[in-house]
Design a protein around this motif. Structure first.
Motif, PDB file in Angstrom:
ATOM      1  N   THR A  23       0.229  -2.644  -6.730  1.00  0.00           N
ATOM      2  CA  THR A  23       1.214  -2.678  -5.654  1.00  0.00           C
ATOM      3  C   THR A  23       0.510  -2.919  -4.323  1.00  0.00           C
ATOM      4  OG1 THR A  23       1.221  -0.309  -5.098  1.00  0.00           O
ATOM      5  CG2 THR A  23       2.586  -1.012  -6.960  1.00  0.00           C
ATOM      6  N   VAL A  51       8.741  -1.360  -3.526  1.00  0.00           N
ATOM      7  CA  VAL A  51       8.475  -0.277  -4.480  1.00  0.00           C
ATOM      8  C   VAL A  51       9.312   0.962  -4.217  1.00  0.00           C
ATOM      9  CG1 VAL A  51       6.128  -1.037  -5.042  1.00  0.00           C
ATOM     10  CG2 VAL A  51       6.502   0.575  -3.135  1.00  0.00           C
ATOM     11  N   VAL A  58      11.641  -1.460  -9.264  1.00  0.00           N
ATOM     12  CA  VAL A  58      10.493  -0.894  -9.990  1.00  0.00           C
ATOM     13  C   VAL A  58      10.727  -0.956 -11.497  1.00  0.00           C
ATOM     14  CG1 VAL A  58       9.130   1.192 -10.385  1.00  0.00           C
ATOM     15  CG2 VAL A  58       9.773   0.553  -8.055  1.00  0.00           C
ATOM     16  N   ASN A  99      -1.445   2.271  -7.657  1.00  0.00           N
ATOM     17  CA  ASN A  99      -0.464   2.588  -6.624  1.00  0.00           C
ATOM     18  C   ASN A  99      -1.145   2.467  -5.263  1.00  0.00           C
ATOM     19  OD1 ASN A  99       2.221   3.197  -7.395  1.00  0.00           O
ATOM     20  ND2 ASN A  99       1.572   5.127  -8.328  1.00  0.00           N
ATOM     21  N   CYS A 114       6.852   4.214  -9.341  1.00  0.00           N
ATOM     22  CA  CYS A 114       5.961   3.376 -10.158  1.00  0.00           C
ATOM     23  C   CYS A 114       5.256   4.201 -11.226  1.00  0.00           C
ATOM     24  CB  CYS A 114       4.940   2.669  -9.257  1.00  0.00           C
ATOM     25  SG  CYS A 114       5.647   1.390  -8.197  1.00  0.00           S
TER      26      CYS A 114
END
Length: 250
Positions: A8, A61, A67, A86, A119
């Motif tokens: 991400t 996100v 997601v 992340n 996530c």
């Protein structure tokens, strides 16, 4: 069979460098962030000999449905997920507590904590359902997850919360070969840290230039952590400029 990573915030900075490094190490890489054009630029810098191993999925996100789509399309394309980095995050600038709006605070918490939670939740669902089970999550923490800078309430609160999230993921995932690392980074050189050369507010009120280091070292650390076998866990990993004011900050 190549392993698959979702990164991400891969449109720039740490996310971009890490995605490129993973791609060049042979991973399938799924790039996600809000800026589609910047993601395509990241993709162009990945392993040019295997463009089919890079998937670009622009989105936010903090959007639960996006997601879910992100992980669904990743599994559809590559069969499984082995790593979630992340990395997406924002800051709100140096603002005294009494001047921080609720909107600003909630926005930082949404991107820096709710996004990683969403996530991680979807990653764990995939990790538990795939064969073989398991996977690895790396959460981008910060030196501020340990010691704050002046006037940094939203960012510091979000990064302290990442510590709790990371510990819970590691504990609850233990029986499913799911590991979680909090990667605490101090002053990696990106567009966002260029200002550090001009001076950063210190607890005593002074404005002092701070040392930085090449973001490629963070990318190498991510590749190293990602390559570890499932029976090896690294709960915390701190990488920082050697002269950054962390020990003794404040």
């Amino acid at each position: 069979m190549a392993k698959t990573a979702i990164v991400t915030g891969s449109s720039s900075g740490i996310g971009r460098a890490s995605a490129i490094a993973l791609s060049k190490a042979g991973w399938n890489v799924v790039l996600t962030a809000r800026r589609a054009d910047a993601l395509r630029e990241t993709a162009s810098l990945c392993d040019s000999e295997s463009p089919e191993k890079c998937l670009v999925l622009p989105g936010d996100v903090t959007d639960e449905e996006f997601v879910k789509k992100l992980f669904g399309e990743t599994v559809s394309r590559f069969g499984r997920v082995d790593l979630l980095f992340n990395n997406a995050g924002i800051n709100s600038g140096a603002v005294p507590l009494e001047d921080i709006s609720l909107e600003t605070f909630q926005n930082v918490i949404s991107v820096n904590l709710v996004g990683p939670f969403l996530c991680a939740r979807e990653a764990v669902r995939v990790f538990k359902s795939q064969n073989p089970v398991g996977g690895r999550i790396i959460n981008n923490g910060s030196l501020s997850a340990h010691t704050p800078r002046p006037f940094s309430v939203p960012y510091t609160a979000s990064k302290h919360a990442i510590t709790g999230l990371s510990k819970c993921i590691a504990l609850d995932g233990r029986n499913f070969d799911i590991t979680c690392t909090q990667l605490d980074i101090g002053n990696a050189m990106t567009v966002l840290t260029q200002r550090m050369g001009q001076g950063v507010p210190q607890p005593d009120g002074r404005l002092i230039p701070e040392s930085t280091f090449d973001v490629e070292h963070v990318a190498s650390a991510v590749v190293h952590l990602a390559s570890l076998p499932p029976d090896v866990a690294v709960p915390h990993f701190t990488i920082m400029a050697s002269k950054a004011p962390f020990a003794g900050r404040g």
